[in-house]
Design an enzyme around this catalytic site. Structure first.
Site, PDB file in Angstrom:
ATOM      1  N   ASP A  21      -1.992   9.613  -2.094  1.00 19.53           N
ATOM      2  CA  ASP A  21      -2.182   8.181  -2.363  1.00 19.53           C
ATOM      3  C   ASP A  21      -3.134   7.461  -1.407  1.00 19.53           C
ATOM      4  O   ASP A  21      -2.864   6.326  -0.973  1.00 19.53           O
ATOM      5  CB  ASP A  21      -0.823   7.469  -2.346  1.00 19.53           C
ATOM      6  CG  ASP A  21       0.184   8.077  -3.310  1.00 19.53           C
ATOM      7  OD1 ASP A  21      -0.211   8.930  -4.122  1.00 19.53           O
ATOM      8  OD2 ASP A  21       1.363   7.702  -3.234  1.00 19.53           O
ATOM      9  N   LYS A  84       0.651   8.904 -10.781  1.00 19.92           N
ATOM     10  CA  LYS A  84       2.106   8.902 -10.732  1.00 19.92           C
ATOM     11  C   LYS A  84       2.630   7.484 -10.534  1.00 19.92           C
ATOM     12  O   LYS A  84       1.893   6.578 -10.123  1.00 19.92           O
ATOM     13  CB  LYS A  84       2.606   9.799  -9.595  1.00 19.92           C
ATOM     14  CG  LYS A  84       2.254   9.324  -8.181  1.00 19.92           C
ATOM     15  CD  LYS A  84       2.727  10.332  -7.148  1.00 19.92           C
ATOM     16  CE  LYS A  84       2.419   9.912  -5.727  1.00 19.92           C
ATOM     17  NZ  LYS A  84       3.208   8.745  -5.270  1.00 19.92           N
ATOM     18  N   CYS A 118       6.063   7.627   0.206  1.00 20.33           N
ATOM     19  CA  CYS A 118       5.593   8.706  -0.666  1.00 20.33           C
ATOM     20  C   CYS A 118       5.449  10.039   0.064  1.00 20.33           C
ATOM     21  O   CYS A 118       5.770  11.091  -0.497  1.00 20.33           O
ATOM     22  CB  CYS A 118       4.284   8.297  -1.332  1.00 20.33           C
ATOM     23  SG  CYS A 118       4.487   6.921  -2.493  1.00 20.33           S
TER      24      CYS A 118
END
Length: 205
Positions: A21, A84, A118
């Site tokens: 990310d 996602k 995450c």
């Protein structure tokens, strides 16, 4: 009776790289973001030199934007980021990529953001699936240093290995005579950028 956890040998044939990310909308808020990007970029180039599988994810890219261009994905058009919404990178498409296309992977190197969300959720998922996980302390960060510090402590307690980018890259080649050593050496010629890690050091690590 205590047991000693054995570290699987970190070699290219059984290792994958996860980049979590590293997106545009995070850039202004993540501590030491440029340094984290620099580390992720180095690892990406090392992974391609050594032919490691690479998994890149983007959390809700419609809202948070694409992976920052400084990572260098444009040089490797074959790498398509997985989109996602859940925090862990281990979405079904990523699980299938590992199990079906790269069943020999035993070790996962991970860098990215945010450490306490995450990255941490991904580490937990990977460990639960039986992978050895190597968290790059110089390649992961959060919006606050407190979250970053406690995420490292928690991931270590889970069973992940905390390490650094240079240690991992040199560990993967393992020998000065390795055919790719000089290419990797070029990537580490400049020291890893400062990312505030020394301020996180404590006796509990």
């Amino acid at each position: 009776m205590s047991t000693i956890r054995r570290l699987k040998e970190l070699v290219p044939k059984n290792t994958a790289l996860f980049i979590c990310d590293m997106q545009e909308k995070f850039a202004a808020n993540i501590q030491y973001f440029p340094a984290i990007v620099s580390v992720a970029s180095r690892l990406l180039h090392a992974a391609k030199i050594l032919k490691l599988p690479v998994v890149v994810t983007e959390q809700n890219p419609k809202g948070l934007g694409p992976t920052v261009k400084e990572i260098g994905l444009a040089s490797y058009p074959e790498i398509k980021p997985f989109q996602k919404t859940q925090f862990s990178m281990m979405i079904p498409d990523v699980q299938n990529y590992l199990t079906k296309e790269h069943p020999g992977v035993e070790n996962v190197i991970i860098c990215g953001i945010e450490s306490h969300v995450c990255v941490q959720c991904t580490v937990q998922s990977l460990l639960s699936s039986g992978y050895d996980v190597h968290v790059l302390a110089d390649g992961c960060s959060s919006r606050t240093m407190v979250d970053r510090m406690y995420s490292f402590q928690r991931m270590k307690a889970m069973g992940a290995w905390l390490t650094t980018s240079e240690s991992v890259m040199l560990g993967l080649v393992g020998d000065y005579t390795h055919p790719n050593f000089k290419e990797i050496q070029k990537l580490i010629r400049e020291p890893t950028p400062e990312s505030g890690l020394l301020s996180l050091v404590s006796s509990s690590w």
